[in-house]
Design an enzyme around this catalytic site. Structure first.
Site, short mmCIF file in Angstrom:
data_model
loop_
_atom_site.label_atom_id
_atom_site.label_comp_id
_atom_site.label_asym_id
_atom_site.label_seq_id
_atom_site.Cartn_x
_atom_site.Cartn_y
_atom_site.Cartn_z
CG ASN A 9 40.18 37.10 38.75
OD1 ASN A 9 40.24 36.49 39.81
ND2 ASN A 9 39.08 37.14 38.00
CD1 TRP A 10 46.49 35.52 40.45
CD2 TRP A 10 47.11 34.68 42.43
NE1 TRP A 10 47.76 35.97 40.72
CE2 TRP A 10 48.16 35.49 41.93
CE3 TRP A 10 47.27 34.07 43.68
CZ2 TRP A 10 49.35 35.68 42.63
CZ3 TRP A 10 48.45 34.26 44.37
CH2 TRP A 10 49.49 35.04 43.85
CE LYS A 11 39.24 34.25 35.84
NZ LYS A 11 38.60 33.95 34.57
CG HIS A 96 34.85 37.89 36.96
ND1 HIS A 96 34.47 36.75 36.31
CD2 HIS A 96 36.07 38.22 36.45
CE1 HIS A 96 35.42 36.40 35.45
NE2 HIS A 96 36.40 37.27 35.52
CD GLU A 98 35.22 33.24 35.68
OE1 GLU A 98 35.76 33.33 36.79
OE2 GLU A 98 35.86 33.21 34.61
CD GLU A 168 37.39 40.56 32.90
OE1 GLU A 168 38.60 40.35 32.90
OE2 GLU A 168 36.59 39.97 33.65
CB SER A 214 42.16 35.22 25.99
OG SER A 214 41.21 34.21 26.31
N GLY A 235 43.37 36.81 33.84
CA GLY A 235 43.05 35.57 34.55
C GLY A 235 44.17 34.56 34.41
N GLY A 236 43.99 33.63 33.48
CA GLY A 236 44.92 32.51 33.30
C GLY A 236 46.39 32.91 33.28
P1 PGA Z 1 41.37 35.13 31.30
O1 PGA Z 1 40.37 35.69 32.41
O2 PGA Z 1 42.53 36.08 31.22
O3 PGA Z 1 41.75 33.76 31.79
O4 PGA Z 1 40.60 35.09 30.02
C1 PGA Z 1 40.16 37.07 32.54
C2 PGA Z 1 39.19 37.33 33.66
O5 PGA Z 1 38.25 36.53 33.84
O6 PGA Z 1 39.33 38.31 34.41
#
Ligand code: PGA
Length: 252
Positions: A9-11, A96, A98, A168, A214, A235-236
């Site tokens: 997930n590149w956000k 998600h 967010e 998550e 993470s 994500g990151g």
């Molecule tokens: P993260 O994000 O790996 O940066 O913690 C995961 C996600 O939000 O899908």
């Protein structure tokens, strides 16, 4: 045996040019070998078309990070599931944390989106997870159950083959704090049992449940060794090719 599934997930990261570079590096890294798991990447909406071109001869699948629940019309700033299908997406990430936290998405809204995405013949990665406060109050299972039930309301047994659930925990997203494999496994097992009670044992057995929060190259293996963790939503670390590739390789 469930085939593991790793999605990036590149956000809200990367320009179109930056997305092309990152996707090209990943294609090169994976090479012509079939990866040990299903792999998908979710760039921003504006980069989907370019990234689709880059990955079209590779096993990498295209995903979107969100969509609207209506087909089209006066919804300024929104993108529909049919548009995502037309650009080549196979998956849409929905619910998600967010989106829930910053954009007010409720289980009801997410449910409408799930239905629309499935009706377009696309698959859903449905995110669920508790906040730190909820975990500390001992209501993790209650929260996750309400999210799963709410998002899947009216979804049939046969539609469930197009659903992946991503557990998550909100306190682990982007914080560097990963749930321990045991903490994650406990919730994954809870979700699988819940799906078993809502549908059937065979639906529960087939369901892919990703862990997210993470996940890195260095902690993926121990997470994937747990019996109910079927991959990761990353994500990151999905923005770094070597890290993401290491996560993919950790599914072996
Ligand atoms: P993260 O994000 O790996 O940066 O913690 C995961 C996600 O939000 O899908």
């Amino acid at each position: 045996m469930r085939k593991k599934f790793v999605a990036g997930n590149w956000k809200m990261n990367k320009t179109i040019a930056g997305s092309i570079t990152l996707a090209s590096e990943l294609v090169r890294k994976i090479g012509s070998h079939e990866p040990p798991c299903t792999v998908a990447i979710a760039p921003t909406f504006i980069a989907l078309d370019s990234v689709r071109e880059v990955i079209k001869k590779s096993p990498i699948k295209l995903a979107a990070q969100n969509c609207h629940f209506e087909d089209d019309g006066a919804f300024t700033g929104e993108i529909s599931a049919s548009m995502l299908k037309a650009v080549g997406c196979e998956y849409v990430i929905l619910g998600h944390s967010e989106r829930r936290q910053y954009f007010g998405e409720t289980n009801e809204i997410i449910n409408k989106k799930v239905k629309k995405v499935l009706s377009e013949g696309l698959s859903v990665i449905l995110c669920v997870g508790e906040t730190l406060n909820e975990r500390e109050s001992g209501i993790t299972e209650k929260v996750v159950e309400a999210q799963v039930r709410g998002a899947l309301n009216g979804i049939s047994e046969s539609q469930m083959q197009h659903i992946t659930i991503a557990y998550e925990p909100v306190w682990a997203i982007g914080t560097g704090k990963t749930a321990t494999p045991e903490q994650a496994e406990a919730v994954h097992l809870f979700i699988r049992n819940l799906i078993g009670s809502l549908y059937s044992d065979s639906v529960a057995e087939r369901l892919l449940i990703q862990y997210g929060g993470s996940v890195k190259g260095s902690n993926a293996k121990e997470l994937f060794q747990m019996p109910n963790i079927d991959g990761a939503l990353v994500g990151g670390a999905s923005l770094k090719v070597d890290e993401f590739y290491q996560i993919i390789q950790s599914t072996i």
